[in-house]
Design a protein around this motif. Structure first.
Motif, PDB file in Angstrom:
ATOM      1  N   GLN B 170      65.856   7.883  52.858  1.00  0.00           N
ATOM      2  CA  GLN B 170      64.641   7.168  52.443  1.00  0.00           C
ATOM      3  C   GLN B 170      63.730   8.096  51.628  1.00  0.00           C
ATOM      4  OE1 GLN B 170      63.892   4.219  52.365  1.00  0.00           O
ATOM      5  NE2 GLN B 170      61.740   3.788  52.819  1.00  0.00           N
ATOM      6  N   GLU B 171      63.544   9.326  52.109  1.00  0.00           N
ATOM      7  CA  GLU B 171      62.709  10.295  51.378  1.00  0.00           C
ATOM      8  C   GLU B 171      63.306  10.558  49.997  1.00  0.00           C
ATOM      9  OE1 GLU B 171      59.841  11.448  52.045  1.00  0.00           O
ATOM     10  OE2 GLU B 171      59.598  10.918  54.162  1.00  0.00           O
ATOM     11  N   GLY B 172      64.629  10.632  49.945  1.00  0.00           N
ATOM     12  CA  GLY B 172      65.302  10.851  48.665  1.00  0.00           C
ATOM     13  C   GLY B 172      65.030   9.706  47.701  1.00  0.00           C
ATOM     14  N   ARG B 173      65.110   8.476  48.212  1.00  0.00           N
ATOM     15  CA  ARG B 173      64.851   7.313  47.355  1.00  0.00           C
ATOM     16  C   ARG B 173      63.429   7.359  46.792  1.00  0.00           C
ATOM     17  NH1 ARG B 173      66.719   2.350  50.971  1.00  0.00           N
ATOM     18  NH2 ARG B 173      65.431   1.119  49.553  1.00  0.00           N
ATOM     19  N   ALA B 176      63.224  10.025  44.163  1.00  0.00           N
ATOM     20  CA  ALA B 176      63.942   9.617  42.951  1.00  0.00           C
ATOM     21  C   ALA B 176      63.106   8.646  42.123  1.00  0.00           C
ATOM     22  CB  ALA B 176      65.285   8.991  43.321  1.00  0.00           C
ATOM     23  N   SER B 177      62.442   7.720  42.801  1.00  0.00           N
ATOM     24  CA  SER B 177      61.672   6.730  42.039  1.00  0.00           C
ATOM     25  C   SER B 177      60.374   7.328  41.500  1.00  0.00           C
ATOM     26  CB  SER B 177      61.400   5.482  42.887  1.00  0.00           C
ATOM     27  OG  SER B 177      60.657   5.848  44.029  1.00  0.00           O
ATOM     28  N   PHE B 183      69.357  11.573  39.087  1.00  0.00           N
ATOM     29  CA  PHE B 183      70.573  12.403  39.140  1.00  0.00           C
ATOM     30  C   PHE B 183      70.343  13.645  39.995  1.00  0.00           C
ATOM     31  CE2 PHE B 183      73.240  15.878  37.673  1.00  0.00           C
ATOM     32  CZ  PHE B 183      74.500  15.293  37.713  1.00  0.00           C
ATOM     33  N   THR B 184      69.310  14.389  39.678  1.00  0.00           N
ATOM     34  CA  THR B 184      69.031  15.638  40.390  1.00  0.00           C
ATOM     35  C   THR B 184      68.732  15.394  41.864  1.00  0.00           C
ATOM     36  OG1 THR B 184      67.930  16.255  38.346  1.00  0.00           O
ATOM     37  CG2 THR B 184      67.705  17.769  40.209  1.00  0.00           C
ATOM     38  N   ILE B 185      67.887  14.402  42.128  1.00  0.00           N
ATOM     39  CA  ILE B 185      67.475  14.156  43.516  1.00  0.00           C
ATOM     40  C   ILE B 185      68.662  13.732  44.373  1.00  0.00           C
ATOM     41  CG2 ILE B 185      66.073  12.663  45.023  1.00  0.00           C
ATOM     42  CD1 ILE B 185      64.371  14.702  43.617  1.00  0.00           C
ATOM     43  N   TYR B 186      69.461  12.768  43.878  1.00  0.00           N
ATOM     44  CA  TYR B 186      70.578  12.294  44.704  1.00  0.00           C
ATOM     45  C   TYR B 186      71.656  13.361  44.854  1.00  0.00           C
ATOM     46  CZ  TYR B 186      68.553   7.688  45.101  1.00  0.00           C
ATOM     47  OH  TYR B 186      67.722   6.657  45.405  1.00  0.00           O
ATOM     48  N   VAL B 191      73.997  17.283  48.642  1.00  0.00           N
ATOM     49  CA  VAL B 191      74.246  18.671  49.052  1.00  0.00           C
ATOM     50  C   VAL B 191      73.676  18.924  50.451  1.00  0.00           C
ATOM     51  CG1 VAL B 191      73.699  21.093  48.562  1.00  0.00           C
ATOM     52  CG2 VAL B 191      74.425  19.576  46.702  1.00  0.00           C
ATOM     53  N   ILE B 192      72.474  18.378  50.711  1.00  0.00           N
ATOM     54  CA  ILE B 192      71.868  18.590  52.035  1.00  0.00           C
ATOM     55  C   ILE B 192      72.737  17.955  53.128  1.00  0.00           C
ATOM     56  CG2 ILE B 192      69.873  18.104  53.519  1.00  0.00           C
ATOM     57  CD1 ILE B 192      68.117  18.232  51.010  1.00  0.00           C
TER      58      ILE B 192
END
Lengths: 242, 214
Positions: B170-173, B176-177, B183-186, B191-192
């Motif tokens: 959720q934090e990644g989404r 990203a937005s 690309f970088t965030i996902y 990787v995490i």
């Protein structure tokens, strides 16, 4: 004193009747060797004596207690009846010492120190004190079986049952195990031994019981049973194995 | 690089939530699995059936449907109100529990009958036999499969983002937005997850080596 009384014992697996009608009495300090062809029911007979097999019919009394009575505390009775298996069945995740101390530690109201001391005494008896901290996987077959005997003895049983104790052993290991059993017999343990070792049965047995087809065909002192068998089936069996 | 550095505090916060949910759920799941496995093997037919129906129901339905059923479905009945984190933990625990129970059952059944016979012939009762003889041996055998299921459950927690739990995904989404650097965030997110799962399997093989079957 009567240790084991078997009255009209019957045992079926599904529709197959393995033990048909067996009766016998085993007295204190008696050593009874059970012989017979494979599939005759001798192991099943032995396993009924501590109810490892549920009994289909008849009665088995251990020191006067009817173990076929559903109300009987079978765990209590089993503490008095040690058993040694063909495949040893040592606990592979426990050391030799732990194999021996586990049951008395859980079931007897004695302290850890006394149980451990007793375990070392038993290991001396079977000649394996130096293996106390080894694991079963590191032992030879003969050593495993001697540990299994020590494990059963740790509960101070009054009766010992042996289910083909040397059948899974290399020939050179058999002697060590039989020696331990001989010693037990000399000390006056009541023993029932299912065996293929006719020499041992003749030498150590007070009585030899020939089982075939789900019946006790004949039982007698070894010299008579081996030297002068009465039944045709006993004669036929002995002529094959002797 | 700057994008990653800026997003990292938020991602790590999400990771904390993910790990918190995972650890509680996996412990609960293991307890559920053990109980269901024992019910499945109990000498009472009705208990076997209950256990079997539970396992079949969980195996035969998608995780996300289970999640919606527990969070929206049960809450809609109005007897209680479960927050989304609790619902997430419960769903992962029940789901993992069903799979664990099958692993544990197979593990118990893989132990030779002679072990039980030896234990019972000494006078140990059925419970003592299970606790001291069967389960310790079964667990050693089960460990690789248990690890596998734990990893699957960890990955399943990423689906909890759909009921608004602020987990790692959720934090990644959100990042990203906000950054338009999907690309970088996902990639970072992946990787995490990979690192966490890698560490988990390292821990498992360490435990396995420590309790090697003799």
């Amino acid at each position: 004193m009567t240790m084991i009384r078997v009255e009209n014992l019957k045992k079926s697996f599904g529709k197959i009747e393995v033990l048909k009608d067996m009766s016998t009495v085993i007295e204190e300090k008696e050593v009874v060797c059970v012989i017979g062809p494979s599939g005759s029911g001798k192991s099943t007979f032995l396993r009924c004596l501590n109810r490892l097999e549920e009994i289909t019919g008849g009665h088995v009394y251990i020191e006067g207690t009817d173990i076929t009575d559903p109300k009987v505390d079978i765990n209590k009775v089993r503490q008095e009846v040690g058993m040694v298996f063909q495949q040893f069945n040592l606990f592979p995740h426990k050391s030799v010492l732990e194999n021996i101390t586990l049951a008395p530690m859980k079931l007897k109201k004695t302290n850890k120190k006394a149980v451990t001391e007793k375990a070392y005494e038993l290991l001396d008896k079977v000649g394996l004190r130096e293996k106390a901290n080894a694991y079963p996987g590191e032992l030879s077959g003969g050593q495993k079986q001697r540990v299994a005997i020590a494990r059963a003895l740790a509960m101070d049983p009054k009766i010992m049952l042996f289910d083909e104790p040397t059948s899974a052993l290399d020939p050179e290991m058999v002697g060590d195990v039989l020696d331990v059993m001989k010693q037990l017999a000399v000390e006056g343990m009541t023993m029932v031994i299912v065996t293929h070792e006719m020499g041992f049965a003749r030498e150590v047995g007070d009585r030899v019981m020939f089982i075939d087809g789900g019946y006790i065909v004949e039982e007698n002192v070894p010299s008579e049973l081996f030297g002068n068998p009465q039944h045709e089936r006993t004669k036929a069996f002995l002529s094959k194995v002797l | 690089m700057e994008t990653i550095m800026n997003a990292m505090p938020f991602l790590l916060e999400g990771l904390q939530v993910t790990l918190y949910i995972f650890i509680i759920a996996i412990i609960l799941g293991f307890i559920i699995g053990l109980i269901v496995a024992l019910l499945r093997l109990a000498p009472i037919k009705i208990l076997n059936w209950i256990a079997k129906i539970f396992v079949d129901a969980i195996r035969g339905t998608p995780f996300i449907v289970q999640l919606f059923f527990i969070y929206f479905g049960l809450n809609s009945l109005g007897f209680f109100s479960m927050d989304n984190t609790t619902a997430g933990i419960v769903t992962v625990a029940i789901n993992a529990g069903a799979y664990f129970s099958e692993i544990i059952r197979a593990g118990i059944q893989s132990i030779d009958r002679g072990q039980t016979e030896a234990a019972r012939s000494l006078g140990l009762n059925a419970t003592q036999n299970m606790r001291h003889i069967i389960l310790p041996q079964a667990f050693r055998r089960m460990l690789p499969t248990i690890t596998n299921q734990a990893i699957i459950s960890l990955k399943d927690t990423s689906l909890l983002s759909v009921i608004g739990i602020a987990d790692l995904t959720q934090e990644g989404r959100i990042q990203a937005s906000q950054t338009f650097e999907a690309f970088t965030i996902y990639l970072t997110l992946g990787v995490i997850y990979f690192i966490v799962i890698y560490l988990l399997s390292m821990l498992a093989s360490f435990v396995e080596r420590k309790f090697v079957l003799r």
